[in-house]
Design an enzyme around this catalytic site. Structure first.
Site, PDB file in Angstrom:
ATOM      1  N   SER A 205       0.818  -1.068   0.059  1.00  0.00           N
ATOM      2  CA  SER A 205       0.077   0.003   0.010  1.00  0.00           C
ATOM      3  C   SER A 205       0.873   1.142  -0.092  1.00  0.00           C
ATOM      4  O   SER A 205       1.850   1.429   0.891  1.00  0.00           O
ATOM      5  CB  SER A 205      -0.801   0.016   1.232  1.00  0.00           C
ATOM      6  OG  SER A 205      -1.829  -0.990   0.866  1.00  0.00           O
TER       7      SER A 205
ATOM      8  N   GLU B 121       2.579   6.346   2.690  1.00  0.00           N
ATOM      9  CA  GLU B 121       3.271   5.872   3.912  1.00  0.00           C
ATOM     10  C   GLU B 121       4.556   5.089   3.517  1.00  0.00           C
ATOM     11  O   GLU B 121       5.363   4.652   4.368  1.00  0.00           O
ATOM     12  CB  GLU B 121       2.369   4.494   4.413  1.00  0.00           C
ATOM     13  CG  GLU B 121       1.765   3.337   3.579  1.00  0.00           C
ATOM     14  CD  GLU B 121       1.040   2.401   4.254  1.00  0.00           C
ATOM     15  OE1 GLU B 121       1.668   1.409   4.704  1.00  0.00           O
ATOM     16  OE2 GLU B 121      -0.285   2.626   4.222  1.00  0.00           O
TER      17      GLU B 121
END
Length: 317
Positions: A241, A313
């Site tokens: 992700s 992230e």
């Protein structure tokens, strides 16, 4: 300064190489070369290495499995410090917490896969959701990795880290405090006014389940790995992700990116995965610049359409 750091490493007998290719060392398979690639073998050597790098005034970056990183293109004129050789695991089956949990202590460079395998062999329950998670224990703690609605902090008992006051290092043990942790947030991430902290080990709380639970724990681990495979986590080099989900906003980041029509968008060798809006994949020749440009394109498109700012992230070194 480069020669000064190399000479200090030689005296301390800390393994290192010069002009080390970085792409093979990350899950993204992207990056140029590092002037120094250092592999301390113990927490003490890690402390010595960081101290030497600070004294040399060269840029440096401490990494584990590099599963959430994008190494830079070209030459990194500094030191990459890998913790992957610091990987012991400690366990006393007779030591219990007040709630009956047992404790497993892992050094920072231990692969998360090795931690989960250890728990499975010992019939300890609680880490199953992390089966198949790439990277190291240190990286997972740093990011407070979250898998299948379970965060690393949900099973954390304590941590140890190195931090510096001026040029003086100290080892610090932190008992778990829920106020220090949040969704993909940890007390080890950069924060104004807080000294940089370098994780050396983490202790986890697990539930002793007994031999009768072995097949169930094994089956759960296989189920979570299969879900990762089905979602395409391992089809191409990637860092998983790219953006955090904002649960208050109400829609996962991948869905927002999908609704902007960005799935499949390519820049150079990097592509927003056709099968998952929150993955950027390396189709074979991606550069750090390609990935960064895609990240910025996704952030702009989502902001323009929804007024929402995506938070990456993945970390660009």
């Amino acid at each position: 300064m480069f020669d000064f750091l190399a000479s200090m490493l030689k005296v301390a007998k800390i393994p290192y190489t010069e002009n080390e290719p970085l792409a093979p060392k990350s899950t993204f398979k992207v990056g140029g070369t590092a002037r120094l690639y250092i592999r301390p073998q113990t927490p003490e050597q890690l402390e010595s290495t960081i101290s030497a790098a600070r004294s040399s005034e060269l840029p440096f970056f401490v990494t584990g499995g590099a599963s959430n990183l994008v190494y830079p293109d070209g030459i990194y004129e500094g030191a990459i410090i890998s913790t992957q050789e610091i990987k012991e695991i400690f366990y006393d089956p007779d030591e219990r917490t007040s709630d009956g949990s047992v404790l497993v202590t892992c050094q920072c460079g231990l692969p998360m896969a090795a931690f989960v395998d250890f728990c499975t062999r010992k019939n300890l329950s609680g880490a199953e959701q992390f089966a198949g998670l790439p990277g190291t224990v240190g990286g997972a703690v740093y990011m407070n990795a979250r898998c299948f609605d379970r965060s690393v902090s949900d099973i954390l008992y304590s941590t140890k880290h190195i931090e510096f006051e001026g040029q003086k290092a100290r080892q610090v043990e932190l008992p778990f405090n829920a106020e220090d942790w949040d969704y993909k947030k940890s007390p080890f991430q950069a924060s104004e006014g807080r000294p940089q902290r370098y994780i050396t080990q983490a202790t986890f709380r697990l539930s002793p389940a007994g031999a009768e639970a072995h097949d169930r724990i094994t089956a759960d681990c296989k189920k979570y790995i299969a879900e990762r495979v089905d979602k395409g986590h391992f089809k191409y080099p990637s860092a998983g992700s790219v953006f955090k989900n904002n649960h208050a906003f109400g829609a996962p980041s991948g869905k927002l990116i999908d609704e902007c029509g960005l799935k499949g968008l390519s820049i150079g060798g990097a592509q927003i995965a056709p099968f998952h809006g929150n993955f950027i994949i390396n189709t074979g020749s991606a550069t750090a610049s390609d990935i960064k440009t895609l990240v910025e394109a996704a952030k702009k498109a989502v902001h323009d359409k929804f007024g929402f700012d995506l938070e990456a992230e993945i970390i660009f070194v």
